[in-house]
Design a protein around this motif. Structure first.
Motif, PDB file in Angstrom:
ATOM      1  N   PHE A  21     -11.686 -13.631 -15.313  1.00  0.00           N
ATOM      2  CA  PHE A  21     -10.740 -12.835 -14.544  1.00  0.00           C
ATOM      3  C   PHE A  21     -11.398 -12.359 -13.262  1.00  0.00           C
ATOM      4  CE2 PHE A  21      -9.100 -11.969 -18.877  1.00  0.00           C
ATOM      5  CZ  PHE A  21      -7.823 -12.458 -18.691  1.00  0.00           C
ATOM      6  N   LYS A  22     -10.603 -12.330 -12.202  1.00  0.00           N
ATOM      7  CA  LYS A  22     -11.052 -11.703 -10.970  1.00  0.00           C
ATOM      8  C   LYS A  22     -10.448 -10.307 -10.951  1.00  0.00           C
ATOM      9  CE  LYS A  22     -11.494 -15.751  -8.050  1.00  0.00           C
ATOM     10  NZ  LYS A  22     -10.995 -16.426  -6.850  1.00  0.00           N
ATOM     11  N   LEU A  23     -11.296  -9.306 -10.779  1.00  0.00           N
ATOM     12  CA  LEU A  23     -10.802  -7.940 -10.731  1.00  0.00           C
ATOM     13  C   LEU A  23     -10.264  -7.645  -9.342  1.00  0.00           C
ATOM     14  CD1 LEU A  23     -13.613  -6.085 -12.660  1.00  0.00           C
ATOM     15  CD2 LEU A  23     -11.370  -6.756 -13.489  1.00  0.00           C
ATOM     16  N   ARG A  24      -9.073  -7.047  -9.312  1.00  0.00           N
ATOM     17  CA  ARG A  24      -8.472  -6.655  -8.041  1.00  0.00           C
ATOM     18  C   ARG A  24      -8.080  -5.194  -8.144  1.00  0.00           C
ATOM     19  NH1 ARG A  24      -3.819 -10.995  -7.022  1.00  0.00           N
ATOM     20  NH2 ARG A  24      -3.565 -10.777  -9.242  1.00  0.00           N
ATOM     21  N   SER A  25      -8.374  -4.457  -7.121  1.00  0.00           N
ATOM     22  CA  SER A  25      -7.979  -3.055  -7.083  1.00  0.00           C
ATOM     23  C   SER A  25      -6.565  -2.957  -6.554  1.00  0.00           C
ATOM     24  CB  SER A  25      -8.929  -2.284  -6.172  1.00  0.00           C
ATOM     25  OG  SER A  25      -8.388  -1.029  -5.895  1.00  0.00           O
ATOM     26  N   CYS A  26      -5.731  -2.149  -7.207  1.00  0.00           N
ATOM     27  CA  CYS A  26      -4.357  -2.043  -6.742  1.00  0.00           C
ATOM     28  C   CYS A  26      -4.264  -1.238  -5.458  1.00  0.00           C
ATOM     29  CB  CYS A  26      -3.455  -1.466  -7.819  1.00  0.00           C
ATOM     30  SG  CYS A  26      -3.775   0.235  -8.227  1.00  0.00           S
ATOM     31  N   PHE A  27      -5.341  -0.622  -5.027  1.00  0.00           N
ATOM     32  CA  PHE A  27      -5.306   0.145  -3.796  1.00  0.00           C
ATOM     33  C   PHE A  27      -6.098  -0.538  -2.693  1.00  0.00           C
ATOM     34  CE2 PHE A  27      -2.924   3.155  -5.845  1.00  0.00           C
ATOM     35  CZ  PHE A  27      -3.496   3.469  -7.056  1.00  0.00           C
ATOM     36  N   ASN A  28      -6.463  -1.777  -2.918  1.00  0.00           N
ATOM     37  CA  ASN A  28      -7.151  -2.552  -1.918  1.00  0.00           C
ATOM     38  C   ASN A  28      -6.118  -3.138  -0.963  1.00  0.00           C
ATOM     39  OD1 ASN A  28      -8.505  -4.488  -0.453  1.00  0.00           O
ATOM     40  ND2 ASN A  28      -9.689  -5.238  -2.194  1.00  0.00           N
ATOM     41  N   PRO A  29      -6.273  -2.932   0.353  1.00  0.00           N
ATOM     42  CA  PRO A  29      -5.274  -3.445   1.275  1.00  0.00           C
ATOM     43  C   PRO A  29      -5.140  -4.959   1.243  1.00  0.00           C
ATOM     44  CG  PRO A  29      -7.151  -2.498   2.467  1.00  0.00           C
ATOM     45  CD  PRO A  29      -7.348  -2.223   1.007  1.00  0.00           C
ATOM     46  N   ASP A  30      -6.167  -5.651   0.740  1.00  0.00           N
ATOM     47  CA  ASP A  30      -6.097  -7.107   0.663  1.00  0.00           C
ATOM     48  C   ASP A  30      -5.363  -7.600  -0.573  1.00  0.00           C
ATOM     49  OD1 ASP A  30      -9.475  -7.241   1.920  1.00  0.00           O
ATOM     50  OD2 ASP A  30      -7.576  -7.265   3.019  1.00  0.00           O
ATOM     51  N   SER A  31      -4.910  -6.693  -1.419  1.00  0.00           N
ATOM     52  CA  SER A  31      -4.292  -7.108  -2.679  1.00  0.00           C
ATOM     53  C   SER A  31      -2.771  -6.950  -2.626  1.00  0.00           C
ATOM     54  CB  SER A  31      -4.880  -6.312  -3.836  1.00  0.00           C
ATOM     55  OG  SER A  31      -4.553  -4.938  -3.681  1.00  0.00           O
ATOM     56  N   ASN A  32      -2.163  -7.377  -1.515  1.00  0.00           N
ATOM     57  CA  ASN A  32      -0.715  -7.265  -1.373  1.00  0.00           C
ATOM     58  C   ASN A  32       0.021  -8.011  -2.475  1.00  0.00           C
ATOM     59  OD1 ASN A  32      -0.892  -5.646   0.851  1.00  0.00           O
ATOM     60  ND2 ASN A  32      -0.795  -7.336   2.296  1.00  0.00           N
ATOM     61  N   SER A  73       0.119   4.057  -1.020  1.00  0.00           N
ATOM     62  CA  SER A  73      -0.907   3.015  -0.922  1.00  0.00           C
ATOM     63  C   SER A  73      -2.204   3.430  -1.600  1.00  0.00           C
ATOM     64  CB  SER A  73      -1.158   2.675   0.545  1.00  0.00           C
ATOM     65  OG  SER A  73      -1.508   3.846   1.255  1.00  0.00           O
ATOM     66  N   THR A  74      -2.341   4.717  -1.877  1.00  0.00           N
ATOM     67  CA  THR A  74      -3.504   5.245  -2.590  1.00  0.00           C
ATOM     68  C   THR A  74      -2.981   6.317  -3.547  1.00  0.00           C
ATOM     69  OG1 THR A  74      -3.907   7.033  -1.018  1.00  0.00           O
ATOM     70  CG2 THR A  74      -5.005   4.918  -0.574  1.00  0.00           C
ATOM     71  N   PRO A  75      -3.771   6.711  -4.518  1.00  0.00           N
ATOM     72  CA  PRO A  75      -3.322   7.804  -5.386  1.00  0.00           C
ATOM     73  C   PRO A  75      -3.013   9.083  -4.594  1.00  0.00           C
ATOM     74  CG  PRO A  75      -5.189   6.695  -6.382  1.00  0.00           C
ATOM     75  CD  PRO A  75      -5.033   6.130  -5.003  1.00  0.00           C
ATOM     76  N   ALA A  76      -3.812   9.366  -3.565  1.00  0.00           N
ATOM     77  CA  ALA A  76      -3.581  10.569  -2.757  1.00  0.00           C
ATOM     78  C   ALA A  76      -2.268  10.464  -1.988  1.00  0.00           C
ATOM     79  CB  ALA A  76      -4.742  10.786  -1.796  1.00  0.00           C
ATOM     80  N   HIS A  77      -1.982   9.272  -1.455  1.00  0.00           N
ATOM     81  CA  HIS A  77      -0.723   9.065  -0.731  1.00  0.00           C
ATOM     82  C   HIS A  77       0.468   9.186  -1.683  1.00  0.00           C
ATOM     83  CE1 HIS A  77       2.209   6.391   1.575  1.00  0.00           C
ATOM     84  NE2 HIS A  77       2.125   7.525   2.250  1.00  0.00           N
ATOM     85  N   SER A  78       0.350   8.636  -2.871  1.00  0.00           N
ATOM     86  CA  SER A  78       1.413   8.763  -3.870  1.00  0.00           C
ATOM     87  C   SER A  78       1.648  10.219  -4.232  1.00  0.00           C
ATOM     88  CB  SER A  78       1.060   7.974  -5.135  1.00  0.00           C
ATOM     89  OG  SER A  78       1.001   6.606  -4.864  1.00  0.00           O
ATOM     90  N   LYS A  80       1.035  12.798  -2.361  1.00  0.00           N
ATOM     91  CA  LYS A  80       1.646  13.437  -1.199  1.00  0.00           C
ATOM     92  C   LYS A  80       3.161  13.191  -1.201  1.00  0.00           C
ATOM     93  CE  LYS A  80       1.179  13.389   3.847  1.00  0.00           C
ATOM     94  NZ  LYS A  80       0.439  12.792   4.954  1.00  0.00           N
ATOM     95  N   LEU A  81       3.577  11.961  -1.485  1.00  0.00           N
ATOM     96  CA  LEU A  81       5.004  11.645  -1.551  1.00  0.00           C
ATOM     97  C   LEU A  81       5.684  12.422  -2.682  1.00  0.00           C
ATOM     98  CD1 LEU A  81       4.846   7.778  -0.949  1.00  0.00           C
ATOM     99  CD2 LEU A  81       5.712   9.510   0.643  1.00  0.00           C
ATOM    100  N   LEU A  82       5.033  12.511  -3.831  1.00  0.00           N
ATOM    101  CA  LEU A  82       5.590  13.276  -4.950  1.00  0.00           C
ATOM    102  C   LEU A  82       5.693  14.760  -4.614  1.00  0.00           C
ATOM    103  CD1 LEU A  82       3.758  11.551  -7.931  1.00  0.00           C
ATOM    104  CD2 LEU A  82       6.211  11.489  -7.435  1.00  0.00           C
ATOM    105  N   ASP A  83       4.674  15.288  -3.944  1.00  0.00           N
ATOM    106  CA  ASP A  83       4.693  16.701  -3.537  1.00  0.00           C
ATOM    107  C   ASP A  83       5.840  16.977  -2.574  1.00  0.00           C
ATOM    108  OD1 ASP A  83       2.503  17.221  -5.118  1.00  0.00           O
ATOM    109  OD2 ASP A  83       1.066  17.233  -3.457  1.00  0.00           O
ATOM    110  N   GLN A  84       6.061  16.060  -1.633  1.00  0.00           N
ATOM    111  CA  GLN A  84       7.158  16.238  -0.681  1.00  0.00           C
ATOM    112  C   GLN A  84       8.499  16.216  -1.399  1.00  0.00           C
ATOM    113  OE1 GLN A  84       6.597  13.209   2.271  1.00  0.00           O
ATOM    114  NE2 GLN A  84       4.924  14.298   3.268  1.00  0.00           N
ATOM    115  N   THR A  85       8.660  15.325  -2.363  1.00  0.00           N
ATOM    116  CA  THR A  85       9.906  15.252  -3.127  1.00  0.00           C
ATOM    117  C   THR A  85      10.114  16.534  -3.920  1.00  0.00           C
ATOM    118  OG1 THR A  85       9.723  12.848  -3.276  1.00  0.00           O
ATOM    119  CG2 THR A  85      11.164  13.927  -4.871  1.00  0.00           C
TER     120      THR A  85
END
Length: 159
Positions: A21-32, A73-78, A80-85
């Protein structure tokens, strides 16, 4: 077992995997593709379509119908969106977005170098005035509240 700092620690050997398996980070910008696969698995487009009847503007409705609602795009960004909601749900009365118009076509014309009509310029003026009124309403809610820090999260996107 191995002795480490006068404590016995068992040595555990991990078995070798038969899979490569190749590990990919879900918050890596290259992992669209990973994010796209995840959103497909979660049926994001169906979730967005179910939200579209609750939108207040044509732009929000189109974004929901086309599954273009923001995803962190990152846990912090998520967060922030939840806090705004969460902060928006605390508002005493719903915000009025009825005077907000979709300026996409007008901006396309303007950026192509063409002159705008009087009607188009008035639409831009009304939309900007409505956006300013919404912003001022949010500031009034925050200052009149016993807990203004609740509403500060809504303004976080301006920082």
């Amino acid at each position: 077992m191995q002795l480490s700092s006068n404590v016995l620690v068992p040595l555990i050997k991990t078995p070798k995997s038969h899979f490569n398996f190749k590990l990919r980070s879900c918050f890596n910008p290259d992992s669209n593709s990973f994010q796209a696969d995840t959103l497909k698995t979660l049926e994001w487009s169906s979730v967005c379509k179910q939200l579209s009847p609750f939108t207040s503007t044509s732009m929000a409705s189109a974004a929901a119908l086309n599954a273009r609602l923001p995803v962190g795009s990152t846990p912090a960004h998520s967060q922030k969106l939840l806090d705004q909601t969460s902060a928006a749900r605390l508002l005493a009365q719903p915000l009025d977005f009825s005077a907000i118009h979709d300026l996409t076509d007008i901006l396309r014309v303007a950026t192509s170098g063409q002159l705008l009509t009087t009607r188009e310029l008035c639409t831009v003026r009304r939309t900007l005035a409505a956006a300013r009124e919404l912003f001022d309403s949010l500031k009034r809610f925050a200052s009149a509240s016993n807990h203004p820090q609740r509403y500060s999260r809504i303004f976080a996107f301006l920082a």
